[in-house]
Motif scaffolding. Structure first.
Motif, PDB file in Angstrom:
ATOM      1  N   ALA A 157       0.836  -1.203   0.000  1.00 54.67           N
ATOM      2  CA  ALA A 157       0.000   0.000   0.000  1.00 54.67           C
ATOM      3  C   ALA A 157       0.868   1.249   0.000  1.00 54.67           C
ATOM      4  O   ALA A 157       0.567   2.214  -0.714  1.00 54.67           O
ATOM      5  N   LYS A 208      -7.372  -2.520   2.576  1.00 59.18           N
ATOM      6  CA  LYS A 208      -8.555  -3.319   2.886  1.00 59.18           C
ATOM      7  C   LYS A 208      -8.166  -4.771   3.161  1.00 59.18           C
ATOM      8  O   LYS A 208      -8.692  -5.387   4.088  1.00 59.18           O
ATOM      9  N   ALA A 263       0.945   3.984  -2.914  1.00 57.43           N
ATOM     10  CA  ALA A 263       0.473   5.314  -2.529  1.00 57.43           C
ATOM     11  C   ALA A 263       1.474   6.406  -2.871  1.00 57.43           C
ATOM     12  O   ALA A 263       1.134   7.587  -2.813  1.00 57.43           O
ATOM     13  N   SER A 321      -5.443   1.512  -1.620  1.00 52.92           N
ATOM     14  CA  SER A 321      -6.615   1.365  -0.751  1.00 52.92           C
ATOM     15  C   SER A 321      -7.081  -0.092  -0.693  1.00 52.92           C
ATOM     16  O   SER A 321      -7.564  -0.549   0.353  1.00 52.92           O
ATOM     17  N   GLN A 322      -6.908  -0.830  -1.775  1.00 54.81           N
ATOM     18  CA  GLN A 322      -7.292  -2.239  -1.766  1.00 54.81           C
ATOM     19  C   GLN A 322      -6.329  -3.062  -0.911  1.00 54.81           C
ATOM     20  O   GLN A 322      -6.747  -3.992  -0.219  1.00 54.81           O
TER      21      GLN A 322
END
Length: 124
Positions: free
Chosen positions: A90, A108, A94, A104-105
């Motif tokens: 991430a 999650k 990012a 964002s996945q």
């Protein structure tokens, strides 16, 4: 839009995550003791195939004490490493603005990779 984002996800490393979770699930399901953990790896692989358009929710009813014990065992064995992997991915995605949806996945998936017992991925 979710279909396009899921295709981009698979192109930029999602297929490697899916393959790794499937191999781990198959190896865990070889033994009777590992079957519950293998099922959780299959759950993570299903989320990794198409993470866009899905959300992670707590199951109804929650698993109780058994889920807590299984989550503790999961965190000690593969869970912490998987969560750190998803956090690092991430962070790498990012760095660029284009990679923010993929980041964002991974965030999650971090929640489910850390404590998979008592949670599930559902369509929005």
């Amino acid at each position: 839009m979710n279909l396009l984002l899921n295709i981009i996800w698979l192109i930029f490393g999602g297929f490697i995550v899916v393959f790794a979770y499937l191999v781990g699930a198959a190896l865990l399901c070889i033994t009777i003791i590992g079957i519950p953990f293998g099922i959780q790896c299959f759950k993570l692989a299903a989320l990794a195939v198409a993470p866009f358009g899905q959300e992670v929710r707590e199951k109804e009813p929650p698993g109780g004490a058994v889920a807590v014990i299984m989550n503790i065992i999961w965190i000690i064995l593969p869970g912490l490493e998987l969560a750190i992997f998803h956090l690092v991915m991430a962070l790498l995605f990012a760095i660029t603005i284009i990679g923010l949806p993929l980041a964002s996945q991974h965030l999650k998936m971090t929640r489910l990779a850390l404590v998979p017992f008592g949670f599930e991925a559902r369509q929005r």
